[in-house]
Every structure is written in structure tokens, then in C-alpha cells.
Design a protein around this motif. Structure first.
Motif, PDB file in Angstrom:
ATOM      1  N   VAL A 271       0.676  -1.255  -0.138  1.00 41.16           N
ATOM      2  CA  VAL A 271      -0.042  -0.182   0.054  1.00 41.16           C
ATOM      3  C   VAL A 271       0.938   1.098   0.027  1.00 41.16           C
ATOM      4  CG1 VAL A 271      -1.604   1.225   1.342  1.00 41.16           C
ATOM      5  CG2 VAL A 271      -2.067  -1.127   1.330  1.00 41.16           C
ATOM      6  N   GLU A 272       1.902   1.274   0.753  1.00 42.53           N
ATOM      7  CA  GLU A 272       2.831   2.440   0.973  1.00 42.53           C
ATOM      8  C   GLU A 272       3.274   2.634  -0.438  1.00 42.53           C
ATOM      9  OE1 GLU A 272       6.398   4.264   3.550  1.00 42.53           O
ATOM     10  OE2 GLU A 272       5.375   2.170   4.032  1.00 42.53           O
ATOM     11  N   THR A 273       3.899   1.740  -1.135  1.00 47.95           N
ATOM     12  CA  THR A 273       4.673   1.868  -2.330  1.00 47.95           C
ATOM     13  C   THR A 273       3.678   2.490  -3.256  1.00 47.95           C
ATOM     14  OG1 THR A 273       6.063   0.145  -1.954  1.00 47.95           O
ATOM     15  CG2 THR A 273       6.019   0.649  -4.303  1.00 47.95           C
ATOM     16  N   VAL A 274       2.481   2.007  -3.537  1.00 45.94           N
ATOM     17  CA  VAL A 274       1.462   2.109  -4.566  1.00 45.94           C
ATOM     18  C   VAL A 274       1.050   3.566  -4.174  1.00 45.94           C
ATOM     19  CG1 VAL A 274      -0.944   1.814  -5.465  1.00 45.94           C
ATOM     20  CG2 VAL A 274       0.504  -0.127  -4.949  1.00 45.94           C
ATOM     21  N   GLU A 275       0.787   3.864  -3.016  1.00 51.59           N
ATOM     22  CA  GLU A 275       0.198   5.478  -2.543  1.00 51.59           C
ATOM     23  C   GLU A 275       1.420   6.513  -2.746  1.00 51.59           C
ATOM     24  OE1 GLU A 275      -1.504   8.209   0.887  1.00 51.59           O
ATOM     25  OE2 GLU A 275      -1.145   6.049   1.517  1.00 51.59           O
TER      26      GLU A 275
END
Length: 334
Positions: A271-275
């Protein structure tokens, strides 16, 4: 952890099943095959939001996503009719129209600015494009940025002979910059958060020089549709574009929730990478061009400038293509 291409394909098949369940009875929905121009990531968030949040289902559409390996492959699949609609570079479409007369039409702009940029370290003394003169510059072998590099250099009175250009694996570019193996790298604005994280780990800061800020004005990633799809199923195409635009707007307003949607359908992506990638990408989608012309719009003068740049980069005659013949504005909801 790095993903294998086969693993991503399996996940995308599973994602299609999830989308079907969200849309109710699969046999009641119109089937649409969406073609990516690369592997899943934050820059591809709108299609996963469309599936996970039910925007596609609301329009009576069941989506199957196909991964790709570049705009050329995506265009080939769309031209062959194995995919209906997808994301790819409109510049690559223009070139394909000249060389192969492909039956594909651009129906919506996604990036109204090109993603190309120079990255350097802040303590390098390289703060503007002119400063790359005499420097070591590393790039990926297959990035479309290489096509436009001579143009952006020429705009600043430089040529490729003024730099030492090396080509390396995309995954090696960041480490090369952080360790001093190269002075500058060529990469996309969609990856700023990744390079910033690498710089922070190395105790460094980045200087980022987007080429659009230096006058490289052009459309880039766009929704492209096969002519067969838009001719035989125009109503489905219009409903899909409506759902995709709604998804793009949702991503802007809810970047974290959008990242969760991507992670839900492609769990290998954190999630953090995608965000981070979503936030990086937003500057190419929502900006002063969007404010002036509207989301997804192909404005006549900017479209003509895009073709002018593509023609110059690919050494086509200016009259080889009417840029207006590449697009249709009929499918973008008012």
C-alpha cells in the motif's frame, strides 16, 4: 519483494474474478479487456479502483486486465483485437499510425504532461538541464525518454555529444546515482518516491528536472481503444470511459484508499509503495493544463504540439499524419 511476470498474470486473473463478483451476475455485464502498457503499479490505480470500488460495475461492465511490456506491445494487442481498450503513450500510437496504419483511436488523455525527467543529487551542482553538459548520464535501454532526449537537449542548445550516455538496467539507475557511478539518470516522474527513498537511505537529496518544465509540451499516457471496439460497441466504450474518468477523480481525492484497492487486487504491491506512486503520478494528470482544458481532454494546439515533437523525434515528415485523426472526443462524458 520483486514480482515475477507469471505471478502478476495470475493475480490479474484473480482480480477479474473479484470484479465480476462486484458487478453482480457476470453474464449480465458487458465484458471489456483492458490492456496495460506495463505491469501493475500506482500509476495504473484508476483501473483497479474502477474494479474494486464498483465504478465499472455501475456502468454494467466486467473488466479483465491484461499486463503489458511497453506501449508498443499494448498497441499491438489493441490492433489485433485481443484487447478492447487500454493505457499507452499517444506518441507511440502516432508513430504506429504512420508506419503501420493501426486501427486504434485515443479516446481520453491520462497524462497531459510527459513523465520524462533528469535526476541528480543536490550536492552535484546540477540544478538545471543545461548543467548536464559534460556529465555522465545513465538511462534504461528501452524507455521512450530516449526518443525525446535529443529534443530536450536541443531546446537548451545541447546535443547528445555534450553528454556521455550509458544504458543500464532500470533497477540499477537509482543505485548508480546514489553511489556516484553516474552524475545523472533519466527516469520518470512516476518513480520520484522510489528514488527519494533510495536517496534518503544514502543520506542524499535529489534534484529533479522534469522535461515538461523545460518546454517539452506533449500528451503522454492515454486511453486507447481498438477501432473494432468503438465501432461495434460504442455505448460500452462510452460507459467505460465514464467509469474510468470517475475512477481517476476518485484516486485524486482518495489516494490512500486507491492504494488499498490496488493492493487488494494485486497483493504483491504494498500500500505504501502504491500510494507513493499515485502521488508522484498526480502531477501529470491534475495540473494547470487540466485546470484550463478539463480532465481527459485532447486540446487541439497541445495535440498538434505532441505530433510535432513525435515527428521530430522519429524523423517523420510533418505532413505524414493529421494529429486530429488519432483521437475521438465522442466518448468522453461531459
Amino acid at each position: 519483494m520483486a514480482m515475477s511476470f507469471a505471478s502478476i498474470c495470475k493475480r490479474l486473473s484473480a482480480a477479474s474474478v473479484i470484479a465480476a463478483s462486484l458487478g453482480g451476475a457476470a453474464n449480465a455485464a458487458d465484458q471489456v479487456v483492458f490492456q496495460l502498457d506495463w505491469l501493475p503499479g500506482g500509476d495504473k490505480a484508476p483501473i483497479y479502483v474502477c474494479m474494486d470500488k464498483g465504478f465499472c460495475a455501475e456502468e454494467g461492465i466486467d473488466v479483465k486486465v491484461e499486463p503489458g511490456r511497453g506501449s508498443t506491445e499494448a498497441i499491438t494487442r489493441l490492433a489485433a483485437g485481443t484487447s478492447d481498450i487500454g493505457s499507452a503513450d499517444i506518441g507511440a500510437l502516432m508513430a504506429a499510425k504512420v508506419t503501420d496504419k493501426v486501427g486504434i483511436t485515443a479516446v481520453m488523455s491520462i497524462f497531459n504532461k510527459g513523465p520524462h525527467a533528469f535526476f541528480a543529487l543536490k550536492d552535484s551542482g546540477i540544478a538545471k538541464i543545461e548543467d548536464v553538459k559534460g556529465k555522465q548520464v545513465a538511462t534504461s535501454p528501452f524507455t521512450s525518454s530516449n526518443v525525446f532526449l535529443p529534443l530536450v537537449l536541443a531546446d537548451k542548445g545541447l546535443s547528445e555529444s555534450d553528454i556521455t550516455l550509458t544504458k543500464s538496467d532500470p533497477g540499477a539507475l537509482g543505485p548508480m546515482l546514489m553511489t556516484g557511478a553516474t552524475d545523472v539518470i533519466i527516469a520518470w516522474m512516476t518513480n520520484v518516491s522510489i528514488f527519494n527513498a533510495q536517496a534518503k537511505e544514502a543520506g542524499k537529496e535529489l534534484e529533479i528536472m522534469p522535461w515538461y518544465a523545460a518546454g517539452l509540451d506533449l500528451y503522454s499516457a492515454s486511453l486507447l481503444a481498438s477501432d473494432k471496439f468503438i465501432t461495434e460497441r460504442p455505448d460500452v466504450a462510452k460507459r467505460f470511459v465514464k467509469a474510468f474518468k470517475k475512477s481517476l477523480e476518485y484516486v485524486k481525492e482518495n489516494p490512500h484508499e486507491a492504494a488499498v484497492s490496488v493492493n487488494k487486487l494485486v497483493p504483491e504491491l504494498g500500500v505504501e509503495t502504491v500510494e507513493g506512486a499515485i502521488m508522484d503520478t498526480m502531477v501529470l494528470e491534475f495540473n494547470e493544463v487540466t485546470d484550463k482544458d478539463g480532465l481527459g481532454v485532447f486540446e487541439t494546439a497541445r495535440l498538434a504540439e505532441t505530433w510535432k515533437r513525435v515527428a521530430a523525434a522519429q524523423k517523420f515528415e510533418a505532413g505524414a499524419l493529421d494529429p486530429e485523426s488519432v483521437v475521438s472526443r465522442d466518448f468522453l462524458a461531459e
